[in-house]
Design a protein around this motif. Sequence first.
Motif, PDB file in Angstrom:
ATOM      1  N   SER A 158      34.119  38.962  15.312  1.00  0.00           N
ATOM      2  CA  SER A 158      33.003  38.583  16.039  1.00  0.00           C
ATOM      3  C   SER A 158      33.440  37.396  17.009  1.00  0.00           C
ATOM      4  O   SER A 158      34.424  36.947  16.969  1.00  0.00           O
ATOM      5  N   TYR A 170      25.408  30.847  17.763  1.00  0.00           N
ATOM      6  CA  TYR A 170      25.134  32.157  17.277  1.00  0.00           C
ATOM      7  C   TYR A 170      26.403  32.986  17.401  1.00  0.00           C
ATOM      8  O   TYR A 170      27.518  32.693  17.701  1.00  0.00           O
ATOM      9  N   VAL A 171      25.889  34.277  16.816  1.00  0.00           N
ATOM     10  CA  VAL A 171      27.327  35.035  16.630  1.00  0.00           C
ATOM     11  C   VAL A 171      26.945  36.535  17.264  1.00  0.00           C
ATOM     12  O   VAL A 171      25.797  37.059  17.144  1.00  0.00           O
ATOM     13  N   ASP A 173      28.593  40.484  17.474  1.00  0.00           N
ATOM     14  CA  ASP A 173      29.729  41.434  16.904  1.00  0.00           C
ATOM     15  C   ASP A 173      29.514  42.951  17.386  1.00  0.00           C
ATOM     16  O   ASP A 173      28.490  43.130  17.962  1.00  0.00           O
ATOM     17  N   ILE A 177      24.654  42.727  16.358  1.00  0.00           N
ATOM     18  CA  ILE A 177      23.817  41.759  15.789  1.00  0.00           C
ATOM     19  C   ILE A 177      23.993  40.342  16.491  1.00  0.00           C
ATOM     20  O   ILE A 177      24.930  40.142  16.703  1.00  0.00           O
ATOM     21  N   MET A 179      22.797  36.610  15.777  1.00  0.00           N
ATOM     22  CA  MET A 179      22.139  35.656  14.932  1.00  0.00           C
ATOM     23  C   MET A 179      22.678  34.478  14.805  1.00  0.00           C
ATOM     24  O   MET A 179      24.055  34.220  15.435  1.00  0.00           O
ATOM     25  N   LEU A 181      24.941  31.261  13.428  1.00  0.00           N
ATOM     26  CA  LEU A 181      26.090  31.111  12.496  1.00  0.00           C
ATOM     27  C   LEU A 181      25.806  30.843  11.161  1.00  0.00           C
ATOM     28  O   LEU A 181      26.427  31.468  10.272  1.00  0.00           O
ATOM     29  N   GLN A 183      23.029  31.772   9.671  1.00  0.00           N
ATOM     30  CA  GLN A 183      22.344  33.106   9.020  1.00  0.00           C
ATOM     31  C   GLN A 183      23.825  34.256   8.916  1.00  0.00           C
ATOM     32  O   GLN A 183      23.799  34.993   7.895  1.00  0.00           O
ATOM     33  N   LYS A 184      24.907  34.202   9.723  1.00  0.00           N
ATOM     34  CA  LYS A 184      25.885  35.038   9.343  1.00  0.00           C
ATOM     35  C   LYS A 184      26.839  34.651   8.029  1.00  0.00           C
ATOM     36  O   LYS A 184      27.069  35.248   7.467  1.00  0.00           O
ATOM     37  N   ASP A 185      26.820  33.400   7.850  1.00  0.00           N
ATOM     38  CA  ASP A 185      27.392  32.800   6.885  1.00  0.00           C
ATOM     39  C   ASP A 185      26.523  33.068   5.544  1.00  0.00           C
ATOM     40  O   ASP A 185      27.262  33.539   4.407  1.00  0.00           O
ATOM     41  N   ARG A 187      24.584  35.771   4.994  1.00  0.00           N
ATOM     42  CA  ARG A 187      25.004  36.980   4.714  1.00  0.00           C
ATOM     43  C   ARG A 187      26.212  37.257   4.036  1.00  0.00           C
ATOM     44  O   ARG A 187      26.291  38.086   3.110  1.00  0.00           O
ATOM     45  N   TYR A 188      27.263  36.655   4.549  1.00  0.00           N
ATOM     46  CA  TYR A 188      28.615  36.802   3.806  1.00  0.00           C
ATOM     47  C   TYR A 188      28.350  36.311   2.412  1.00  0.00           C
ATOM     48  O   TYR A 188      28.922  37.018   1.285  1.00  0.00           O
TER      49      TYR A 188
END
Length: 196
Positions: A158, A170-171, A173, A177, A179, A181, A183-185, A187-188
Amino acid sequence: MKKKITSSFIIALMIAGITSSSAFATTANGSVVIGDKTFDLAYANDVRNSKEITNAIIEGGAIYVKDFSGNWIDNTTGKIVDASVMPGQGDELTVAQAMNILKTHKGVSNDFNYAEDLYYYTPDDNYLSPTIYSNYKEIKNNYYIFSYADPDGSEADSNLCVNKKTGEIYVIDPSGIFMTLDQKDMRYINSLNPSD
């Protein structure tokens, strides 16, 4: 003598960190500006970063803290200064400032250490695609886009985008998506502990 001054400054930053934050209009509250470098107060007060902070102090330049209310404080006098006299007020972040925001970002968990990652400004070689992202033009015009890798050189699948005005991260990919950062973390983290 220089060591004593530096130590005194670090202690002053720790005290200031309780009530204050930093820099230009584009920099978040809770930061300190040392010369032309901006640091999150938590990052500046972390002993692991003392060499970097000390070097910034030695390089020179004015030191300002922007408190959590958005007030600018001159570190030399301790007095609030008018934001209009701050250098870069209202300007866009530079690529270097955006990269520093990435390196000093405190993730949603201690498992994420962005200070150690390698960042590459990649405005034209990234996952942003006009066929996938309906907000392609907005992202392209308003964000600095970075590729990044772990310290061992393993590239992420990403890109990280830093808003040129606000410094928000933001991220993007290949799946389309867009979102934050954090929010990405999250999700992980949630993928590691799926709910029953």
